[in-house]
Design a protein around this motif. Sequence first.
Motif, short mmCIF file in Angstrom:
data_model
loop_
_atom_site.label_atom_id
_atom_site.label_comp_id
_atom_site.label_asym_id
_atom_site.label_seq_id
_atom_site.Cartn_x
_atom_site.Cartn_y
_atom_site.Cartn_z
N SER A 17 -10.40 16.30 25.83
CA SER A 17 -11.44 15.48 25.34
C SER A 17 -11.77 14.71 26.36
O SER A 17 -11.44 14.76 27.52
CB SER A 17 -10.56 14.55 24.28
OG SER A 17 -9.87 15.19 23.27
N ARG A 19 -14.95 11.02 26.65
CA ARG A 19 -15.62 10.29 25.98
C ARG A 19 -16.96 9.52 26.86
O ARG A 19 -16.58 8.91 27.75
CB ARG A 19 -14.69 8.80 25.58
CG ARG A 19 -15.40 8.12 24.49
CD ARG A 19 -14.99 6.64 23.97
NE ARG A 19 -14.61 5.77 25.00
CZ ARG A 19 -14.48 4.27 24.80
NH1 ARG A 19 -14.03 4.12 23.36
NH2 ARG A 19 -14.25 3.68 25.67
N TRP A 80 -21.03 5.40 21.98
CA TRP A 80 -20.23 6.45 22.66
C TRP A 80 -20.20 7.78 21.87
O TRP A 80 -20.72 8.03 21.03
CB TRP A 80 -18.67 5.79 22.37
CG TRP A 80 -18.16 4.73 23.13
CD1 TRP A 80 -18.13 4.44 24.48
CD2 TRP A 80 -18.25 3.47 22.65
NE1 TRP A 80 -17.69 3.34 24.54
CE2 TRP A 80 -18.00 2.37 23.81
CE3 TRP A 80 -18.65 2.84 21.49
CZ2 TRP A 80 -17.82 1.24 23.47
CZ3 TRP A 80 -18.38 1.43 21.31
CH2 TRP A 80 -17.91 0.55 22.30
N ARG A 82 -17.48 10.70 21.65
CA ARG A 82 -16.39 11.22 21.73
C ARG A 82 -16.16 12.62 21.64
O ARG A 82 -16.48 13.16 20.51
CB ARG A 82 -15.28 10.38 20.76
CG ARG A 82 -13.80 11.10 20.80
CD ARG A 82 -13.22 10.63 22.10
NE ARG A 82 -11.70 11.17 22.15
CZ ARG A 82 -10.73 10.74 22.96
NH1 ARG A 82 -11.30 10.18 23.90
NH2 ARG A 82 -9.67 11.31 23.02
N ASN A 84 -13.89 15.92 21.34
CA ASN A 84 -12.51 16.49 21.34
C ASN A 84 -12.85 18.08 21.28
O ASN A 84 -13.76 18.71 20.78
CB ASN A 84 -11.85 16.00 20.00
CG ASN A 84 -11.46 14.61 20.16
OD1 ASN A 84 -11.31 13.89 21.14
ND2 ASN A 84 -11.46 14.10 18.97
#
Length: 126
Positions: A17, A19, A80, A82, A84
């Motif tokens: 992951s 960010r 942001w 994110r 994953n």
Amino acid sequence: QVHMVESGGGLVQAGGSLRLSCVPSEPSFSGHVTGWFRQAPGKEREFVAAIRWSGGITYYADSVKGRFTISMDNAKNTVWLRMNRLDPEDTGVYYCAVLTYFNRLKIAVTDSYEHWGQGSQVTVSS
């Protein structure tokens, strides 16, 4: 002229992951929509995700749905992304930019956006 500033990229293994963050070079600047795009070597820049500042409505490319989440902090004027379950296919330079008006048909259209940042490199190793 105002531009966006991206940060948070790097090298990560598949399945990992990251960010990314996006802020305007002038803290008081805002638009109607902030979008994330990416460009892999030899490919065209493509839409990844976007968020509408009024109401926080989000939009995603099919290739990232369920894996990426776009969010914002109005007070900090920050958006942001994110990411994953990253895959080597997600490798590229990630850019954020602003749509200065709202038009649902333009959300995923690269040329509709302005105030582009310099980009942040994301590399996913297999």
